[in-house]
Structures are given as C-alpha cells and as structure tokens.
Enzyme design. Structure first.
Site, mmCIF file in Angstrom:
data_model
loop_
_atom_site.group_PDB
_atom_site.id
_atom_site.type_symbol
_atom_site.label_atom_id
_atom_site.label_comp_id
_atom_site.label_asym_id
_atom_site.label_seq_id
_atom_site.Cartn_x
_atom_site.Cartn_y
_atom_site.Cartn_z
ATOM 1 N N ARG A 27 0.824 -1.225 0.000
ATOM 2 C CA ARG A 27 0.000 0.000 0.000
ATOM 3 C C ARG A 27 0.856 1.273 0.000
ATOM 4 O O ARG A 27 0.463 2.287 0.570
ATOM 5 C CB ARG A 27 -0.973 0.041 1.186
ATOM 6 C CG ARG A 27 -1.997 -1.078 1.174
ATOM 7 C CD ARG A 27 -3.281 -0.680 1.903
ATOM 8 N NE ARG A 27 -4.101 -1.876 2.097
ATOM 9 C CZ ARG A 27 -4.348 -2.444 3.270
ATOM 10 N NH1 ARG A 27 -3.880 -1.913 4.389
ATOM 11 N NH2 ARG A 27 -5.075 -3.548 3.351
ATOM 12 N N ARG A 31 -3.393 6.299 1.265
ATOM 13 C CA ARG A 31 -3.977 7.460 1.938
ATOM 14 C C ARG A 31 -3.044 8.168 2.911
ATOM 15 O O ARG A 31 -3.326 9.285 3.339
ATOM 16 C CB ARG A 31 -5.253 7.027 2.685
ATOM 17 C CG ARG A 31 -6.432 6.777 1.755
ATOM 18 C CD ARG A 31 -7.638 6.305 2.523
ATOM 19 N NE ARG A 31 -7.439 4.974 3.088
ATOM 20 C CZ ARG A 31 -8.236 4.407 3.990
ATOM 21 N NH1 ARG A 31 -9.268 5.069 4.461
ATOM 22 N NH2 ARG A 31 -7.994 3.188 4.424
ATOM 23 N N ARG A 40 -6.935 11.259 -5.472
ATOM 24 C CA ARG A 40 -8.177 10.506 -5.303
ATOM 25 C C ARG A 40 -9.384 11.447 -5.325
ATOM 26 O O ARG A 40 -10.425 11.128 -5.899
ATOM 27 C CB ARG A 40 -8.144 9.703 -4.001
ATOM 28 C CG ARG A 40 -9.484 9.053 -3.746
ATOM 29 C CD ARG A 40 -9.487 7.952 -2.751
ATOM 30 N NE ARG A 40 -10.854 7.592 -2.429
ATOM 31 C CZ ARG A 40 -11.190 6.630 -1.593
ATOM 32 N NH1 ARG A 40 -10.260 5.922 -1.011
ATOM 33 N NH2 ARG A 40 -12.441 6.363 -1.341
ATOM 34 N N ASP A 77 -6.937 -2.883 -7.151
ATOM 35 C CA ASP A 77 -7.576 -3.508 -5.998
ATOM 36 C C ASP A 77 -7.690 -5.002 -6.254
ATOM 37 O O ASP A 77 -7.810 -5.422 -7.410
ATOM 38 C CB ASP A 77 -8.973 -2.911 -5.776
ATOM 39 C CG ASP A 77 -9.541 -3.318 -4.419
ATOM 40 O OD1 ASP A 77 -10.254 -4.341 -4.350
ATOM 41 O OD2 ASP A 77 -9.239 -2.644 -3.424
ATOM 42 N N TYR A 154 -14.866 -12.657 -0.080
ATOM 43 C CA TYR A 154 -15.569 -11.403 -0.362
ATOM 44 C C TYR A 154 -16.797 -11.641 -1.250
ATOM 45 O O TYR A 154 -17.840 -11.021 -1.069
ATOM 46 C CB TYR A 154 -14.634 -10.404 -1.058
ATOM 47 C CG TYR A 154 -13.601 -9.779 -0.144
ATOM 48 C CD1 TYR A 154 -13.946 -8.740 0.715
ATOM 49 C CD2 TYR A 154 -12.280 -10.223 -0.143
ATOM 50 C CE1 TYR A 154 -12.997 -8.152 1.544
ATOM 51 C CE2 TYR A 154 -11.333 -9.640 0.683
ATOM 52 C CZ TYR A 154 -11.688 -8.610 1.533
ATOM 53 O OH TYR A 154 -10.757 -8.038 2.357
#
Length: 355
Positions: A27, A31, A40, A77, A154
């Site tokens: 990552r 963020r 973003r 992703d 998921y």
C-alpha cells in the site's frame, strides 16, 4: 522496454548478490500520502481512480518521487476480478468494499464466467502499460492479484467479514460448490496475472489475506492447492528475464514449507513470524519478504531504525531478503516515518552484503 537502472528487488528475489537490501511497502501508494488524497479527490472515487490508467499511474509513481524505493506496485484492488465477473463492486464510506450481487448458491456460481483481461479488465492492463512506460526502467513493476480463497470470501460474504460465516459455511456444508468457485477463480487469476506480465509487470505477488483464518487441513485444500495451480500456470519469463512470483498468506507462518513446495520464488511474511527462523526453515529454497509490524511506523524514527536493524540482523548476511512491512501501511502513518524506515534499510543493510 528500457533496461532496469535498479534491479536490486529482482536480484534479491532470485537470491542473487545485491549491494543493499531492497525495500518497498505494501500500500505504498495510499492514503498516508497527501498527494494521493489529492489525486483521489480529483478522480471522484476509489474505483474511478483504479479505472483511470493515467491517474492509476500517477498514484503508483507518487511514493517513488518521495522515497528511494526499489520497486513500484500497480495501483489497483484485489476485487477487480469479481467485479469483472459481474458482482457489482462498490465502496461505501467507512465500510470498505461491498458487492451488489454476492454469490451464495450453485446457480450464481455456475453463471460466473472467467473474465478476459484485455476486454473486461482492460483498464488494469492499460494502467500496467502506462506505468511501465513512465517508469522508464527506474525500478521494476510488481503486478498482483488476490488469492482464490481470499476473493471467494468477499464474493460470498458480499463485504469484509470477521466471522466468515457464509464462506466457511459453504466450505463445510458444500465443499464441492466451494471448489467449483475456487476453480473458476484460479483460472481467472492465472489469466489476469499472465496478462499483467504481457503488459509489462516484472514480478508478481498473490495476496492470500484470509488464508491464515483456515485450519491446516482447510488451508491446504481450499487455499494452497489453488495458489499451486496459479504458480504452475504463470508466465515465468519476459523481456529475457525471469518473472519472480511471491506468495503471501497473512497468518501463514506455520505453513512456509508447504508454500515453498509450490515452486514460487519468494514468500511474504507478516510480523508474527521471526524472519531468522523462516530463513532457517525455507531460505535455501525461496527468498523472503517482510516483515516489520506496520504499527512500528507510529513510533519515533529512532525506534523505527532500531526495529529495522533487528529484522536485518535476524535475517543475517547475504541476499534473498526484500524488506517490507508485514502488511499494508496504515493511512494515519506520517510519511516521514516511512522515509526513516526506508533510509534505515538501505543504510543498515549494506554490511550484510559486503563481500
């Protein structure tokens, strides 16, 4: 394709001599970086960012502009494959990924097709091509996918889960149905990763985020067996160079020998495994990647440097180690703390590679 100016990462994965231990972060485009947050916001949403090759390239390169990292990883992703299978991926604020159409019975699973990477996931392949071009040989580009078991959880749950009630329920009650889903996912992941290599990815990583929630028997049958199938089906050479494959099962430190048996080139470790022990167990067969506790980066730069030194010392002399966190960097980490880790890895590792 231009020649690599820094191939430390690829050399370490092949356990070839390097001048210093290479480092990148899971990552690393994320963020915690103000520039990522700005891009973003410009994109509109997380999926809009993923689906715009130019913006995906921009955020992939942002950490490289800030830090002397030894690899770039495609910004995407793990849930792009299920989305391309028609499950309707969306992100709700504060709740993470969700699917509009989860798969919970035979009819839904039988209806799933294997996506064509250049048709159904063209935006990912275009991003790989764009990033590889813009990197211009600066560092290697890592392509990746989620593991079949992780994707299946998921797809069945419809979102993140702490209990795995529906997915494990299916595994225990209807194992043949679960195998049929995993079978399709293994085929999809293999095609997806091979398409990433064809588009320019120079190393591959499979993220088995939820494999560590399984019992040893179920891990072998429902996770590892399908990662084995993927490793067997991957393109392992491109541009006249080997394309190394890293398998990472979070919470999988007890299964390193079995994972190394797949024929992969490297294993990712989380912070609950001692890297020196891991090297003693499988270091003659695979490289190791990891494994600083991501929470270490909340500490002072001095404490970060000390922890980096301990991991380097535990691994010991010689190549075969790619430094990384034991999982993704947290969104609230100060970027200068990531910088302290990266600087410490390069500086403190050099004596371990002196000939």
């Amino acid at each position: 394709m231009s020649d690599l100016k820094n191939d430390r990462f690829l050399r370490a994965l092949m356990r070839q001599p390097v001048d210093a231990t290479p480092v990148w972060m899971m990552r690393q485009a994320g963020r915690y970086l103000p520039e990522y947050r700005a891009t973003r916001e410009k994109a509109g949403s997380f999926m809009d960012l993923c689906m715009n090759p130019d913006l995906a390239c921009e955020v992939t390169l942002q950490p490289l502009e800030r830090f002397p990292l030894d690899a770039a990883i495609l910004f995407s992703d793990i849930l792009t494959i299920p989305d391309a299978m028609g499950l309707g991926l969306y992100f709700s604020e504060g709740e993470g990924p969700r699917f509009k159409r989860p798969v919970r019975d035979r009819a839904a699973i039988d209806a799933l097709g294997v996506p064509d990477p250049e048709q159904d996931l063209r935006y990912v392949m275009d991003a790989v091509r764009t990033i590889r071009r813009e990197l211009n040989g600066r560092v290697p580009l890592i392509g990746f996918s989620g593991s079949p078991w992780t994707l299946a959880t998921y797809m069945i749950e419809g979102s993140s889960t702490k209990t795995f009630a529906r997915s494990k329920g299916m595994m225990f009650d209807e194992p043949a149905l679960m195998h049929s889903l995993l079978d399709k996912l293994a085929a999809a992941v293999t095609e997806y990763l091979n398409a990433q290599v064809a588009a320019g990815a120079q190393a591959l990583m499979v993220f088995d985020t939820w494999g560590g929630t399984l019992s040893p028997r179920d891990y072998k049958a429902f996770s590892l067996a399908y990662m084995q199938r993927i490793v067997d089906g991957l393109t392992r050479e491109a541009d006249g160079r080997k394309v190394p494959v890293i398998l990472f099962t979070k919470g999988g430190g007890q299964w390193l020998e079995l994972m190394a048996d797949t024929g992969c080139d490297a294993l990712g470790l989380d912070w609950t495994t001692d890297i020196g022990d891991a090297r003693a167990r499988v270091g003659d067969r695979v490289a190791l990647q990891g494994n600083l506790d991501p929470c270490t980066l909340y500490a002072s730069p001095q404490a970060i440097r000390r922890s980096v030194g301990e991991i380097l010392a535990s691994y010991g002399k010689g190549s075969g180690h790619v430094f990384n966190l034991g999982h993704g960097i947290h969104p609230t980490i100060p970027p200068e703390h990531a910088a302290a880790m990266i600087e410490a890895v390069h500086e403190l590792s050099r004596p371990y590679h002196a000939t």
